[in-house]
Write an enzyme that holds these catalytic residues in place. Structure first.
Site, PDB file in Angstrom:
ATOM      1  N   ASP A   1       4.620  10.555  -3.455  1.00 20.72           N
ATOM      2  CA  ASP A   1       5.178  10.142  -2.164  1.00 20.72           C
ATOM      3  C   ASP A   1       5.458   8.657  -2.106  1.00 20.72           C
ATOM      4  O   ASP A   1       6.422   8.215  -1.501  1.00 20.72           O
ATOM      5  CB  ASP A   1       4.258  10.552  -1.008  1.00 20.72           C
ATOM      6  CG  ASP A   1       2.809  10.244  -1.279  1.00 20.72           C
ATOM      7  OD1 ASP A   1       2.518   9.123  -1.733  1.00 20.72           O
ATOM      8  OD2 ASP A   1       1.956  11.123  -1.058  1.00 20.72           O
TER       9      ASP A   1
ATOM     10  N   CYS B   1       2.327  -4.507   5.519  1.00 22.73           N
ATOM     11  CA  CYS B   1       2.409  -3.929   6.860  1.00 22.73           C
ATOM     12  C   CYS B   1       1.402  -4.645   7.755  1.00 22.73           C
ATOM     13  O   CYS B   1       0.253  -4.862   7.355  1.00 22.73           O
ATOM     14  CB  CYS B   1       2.094  -2.435   6.842  1.00 22.73           C
ATOM     15  SG  CYS B   1       2.093  -1.686   8.498  1.00 22.73           S
TER      16      CYS B   1
ATOM     17  N   CYS C   1       7.566   4.148  12.608  1.00 23.86           N
ATOM     18  CA  CYS C   1       7.130   3.922  11.230  1.00 23.86           C
ATOM     19  C   CYS C   1       7.527   5.107  10.343  1.00 23.86           C
ATOM     20  O   CYS C   1       7.075   6.233  10.558  1.00 23.86           O
ATOM     21  CB  CYS C   1       5.615   3.731  11.201  1.00 23.86           C
ATOM     22  SG  CYS C   1       4.910   3.678   9.543  1.00 23.86           S
TER      23      CYS C   1
ATOM     24  N   CYS D   1      11.114   1.738  11.602  1.00 23.58           N
ATOM     25  CA  CYS D   1      10.614   0.515  10.983  1.00 23.58           C
ATOM     26  C   CYS D   1      10.581   0.724   9.477  1.00 23.58           C
ATOM     27  O   CYS D   1       9.914   1.629   8.979  1.00 23.58           O
ATOM     28  CB  CYS D   1       9.214   0.181  11.501  1.00 23.58           C
ATOM     29  SG  CYS D   1       8.496  -1.284  10.695  1.00 23.58           S
TER      30      CYS D   1
ATOM     31  N   CYS E   1      -5.606   5.251  12.121  1.00 22.53           N
ATOM     32  CA  CYS E   1      -6.520   5.946  13.025  1.00 22.53           C
ATOM     33  C   CYS E   1      -5.768   7.018  13.810  1.00 22.53           C
ATOM     34  O   CYS E   1      -4.544   7.056  13.822  1.00 22.53           O
ATOM     35  CB  CYS E   1      -7.167   4.961  13.993  1.00 22.53           C
ATOM     36  SG  CYS E   1      -8.097   3.659  13.180  1.00 22.53           S
TER      37      CYS E   1
ATOM     38  N   CYS F   1       8.268  -2.560   5.329  1.00 21.22           N
ATOM     39  CA  CYS F   1       7.581  -2.632   4.038  1.00 21.22           C
ATOM     40  C   CYS F   1       8.514  -2.391   2.847  1.00 21.22           C
ATOM     41  O   CYS F   1       8.148  -2.684   1.707  1.00 21.22           O
ATOM     42  CB  CYS F   1       6.399  -1.656   4.006  1.00 21.22           C
ATOM     43  SG  CYS F   1       6.865   0.057   4.266  1.00 21.22           S
TER      44      CYS F   1
END
Length: 526
Positions: A384, A421, A273, A482, A8, A485
């Site tokens: 990506d 995540c 992130c 972070c 968001c 993942c």
């Protein structure tokens, strides 16, 4: 990749009362700066396309705080292509202060009741508030359970946004609190990513960035005008000159016509992130002083350093539009071969993860392979990231059958995604991920594993970016980002606990890990 769900975006704007003007808004428009909110949200459309909304404050109307929210893109929600309807909306919600939100569902259903901002109406002005939220609370279930154990509490939605709303309301139950202290109390309870913009019927605004800085949040000031946004591009395009990132754990409050900076938590380890730079953010944004475009270009340079293919006259680099383009161009430059748009994206087709599960058909609708570019060529296809792999497999098949590519060598500007995540990206189970089916250890990637992965995708070869290249490309230390993942090492206690739960339920769980039944979470946490 289109199979990865966005999160968001939040925005806010406030024109302080009193003398002075801003170079950004024309004279006489000070009481209608809320008109800028849809424009700001347009620049954050990449962060969410399911719904959009605003809340505005104006002291001289009956609805001191008023909220509008609707399903759809920003253009659809605010009727930007219907001039009369748009003007009617902007007139109704015109105000000197407001907050806004674009949504993608990482938690809860996809209907209007889940759209933000969330407003809590109350006869007492300081208990009447609205807020917009970006992130994900990893301890959502425990927080919900805590509320339900209180007398007469009830939850109507399966979303951490409602849980936040109730915890905010609980803080307001007795006497008017100090906003800084209120959010300090909540910071002690919350685990995860939680950037908030809060506006109440007293005309007070608060902007909060979570203590680890997992999600980005920035602000800018121009005379009496202050604005906030998840990404800098939304402020840059309004005309703000000096844009600053909020510090992790920082709160900025506007009360009694004054701006104040405080902290809601002590300074600690940061955990920005990395996906914000390589995938989520607008390529024109700068996050925590690091350029998104330059980061993606450096990812391409890192890929080029590890390339072992022999580059000949038939070799071309092709990006998967659009987030991989900067990496592909930089990689091609380093390898001294052409970067060509062998795939043309139809931008009028919805994102594949919104459109449904028949990804093969969606890929054909979304991408057109150019046969005149691809036919007979050795293609280095730059992506990506690969999360679930279904879209990539369909795309490779499409490029061979329709584009006539002779060879397709996939290069991924990200290490393998091996862990879920729990901080705002919609990939919360191990079983849905592509890489763990081949990798037992995040650091065990080798040629043999990548060969088996390539066979599964029906590619000629596959190569991932090394984990240690991420921090170099972003320009931050590994300690400040972070990488959960890709490493399985989470920056919060609840994130690590959820990962263990997810590992134990691989192959059996349906639905998101953090949306387990409350009694299951209670037993798992004891």
């Amino acid at each position: 990749m289109a199979e990865l769900h966005h999160e968001c975006g939040i925005v806010g704007i406030y024109h302080l009362p009193g003398a002075g003007g801003s170079s950004i808004i024309p004279p006489g428009m000070e009481s209608e700066v809320s008109r800028l909110l849809p424009r700001m949200l347009l620049d954050l459309q990449n962060r969410g396309q399911l719904a959009a909304g605003i809340s505005t404050y104006r002291h001289d109307r009956d609805q001191l705080l008023d909220t509008y929210r609707e399903i759809g893109s920003v253009i659809e929600a605010f009727r930007l292509n219907r001039r009369e309807k748009y003007e009617k909306l902007m007139t109704k919600y015109a105000a000197p202060a407001g907050i806004g939100h674009v949504r993608y569902a990482t938690c809860g259903r996809e209907d209007r009741s889940y759209a933000q901002p969330f407003e809590r109406h109350h006869g007492c002005k300081w208990k009447w508030f609205s807020f917009a939220f970006n992130g994900q609370l990893a301890n959502y279930s425990e927080l919900a359970k805590e509320l339900l154990e209180k007398e007469n509490y009830h939850l109507t939605r399966q979303t951490d946004t409602e849980v936040i709303q109730h915890h905010l309301s609980y803080q307001l139950r007795a006497e008017r609190p100090d906003l800084v202290e209120m959010f300090r109390n909540l910071a002690k309870k919350f685990d995860g990513a939680y950037n908030l913009l809060y506006l109440n019927a007293m005309g007070e605004l608060a902007a909060i960035r979570d203590p680890l800085g997992i999600r980005p949040l920035c602000y800018a000031v121009d005379g009496p005008l202050i604005a906030f946004a998840s990404e800098s591009v939304a402020l840059l395009n309004l005309g703000f000159q000096k844009i600053e990132s909020m510090e992790p754990g920082e709160i900025i409050t506007i009360q009694d016509g004054k701006i104040r900076h405080d902290r809601i938590a002590p300074r600690q380890k940061r955990a920005h992130c990395f996906f914000e730079w390589i995938y989520f953010a607008n390529v024109a944004s700068v996050l925590d002083s690091q350029s998104v475009y330059q980061t993606r270009a450096r990812l391409g340079q890192e890929l080029a350093r590890t390339e072992s293919l022999t580059i000949d006259d038939d070799t071309i680099v092709v990006p998967v539009p659009d987030t991989a383009k900067a990496a592909a161009d930089a990689m091609a430059y380093e390898l001294r071969c052409p970067s060509m748009e062998g795939l043309i994206r139809n931008r009028y087709v919805g994102r594949t993860f919104i459109e449904g599960n028949r990804r093969g058909d969606r890929v054909k609708l979304k991408y057109t392979p150019l046969r005149e570019v691809l036919e007979g060529r050795r293609v280095i296809l730059v992506e990506d990231t690969i999360v679930r792999s279904t879209t990539m497999k369909a795309l490779i098949k499409h490029m061979r059958s329709k584009g006539g590519a002779r060879e397709i060598h996939v290069r991924v500007a990200c290490p393998p995604i091996v862990a879920p995540c729990f901080y705002g990206i919609d990939m919360s189970t191990v079983g849905e991920l592509f890489a763990p089916k081949f990798l037992d250890d995040p650091h065990g990637l080798n040629d043999e594993v990548q060969h088996r992965m390539a066979e599964s995708l029906e590619a000629d070869t596959l190569r991932y970016l090394p984990i240690d290249a991420l921090a170099r490309a972003i320009g931050l230390s590994e300690e400040d980002i972070c990488q959960a993942c890709v490493t399985g090492d989470y920056p919060t206690a609840k994130g690590q606990q959820l990962y263990q739960i997810a590992l134990g339920q691989t192959g059996t769980q349906q639905g998101r890990t953090y949306e387990q039944k409350l009694e299951e979470v209670g037993s798992a946490s004891t």
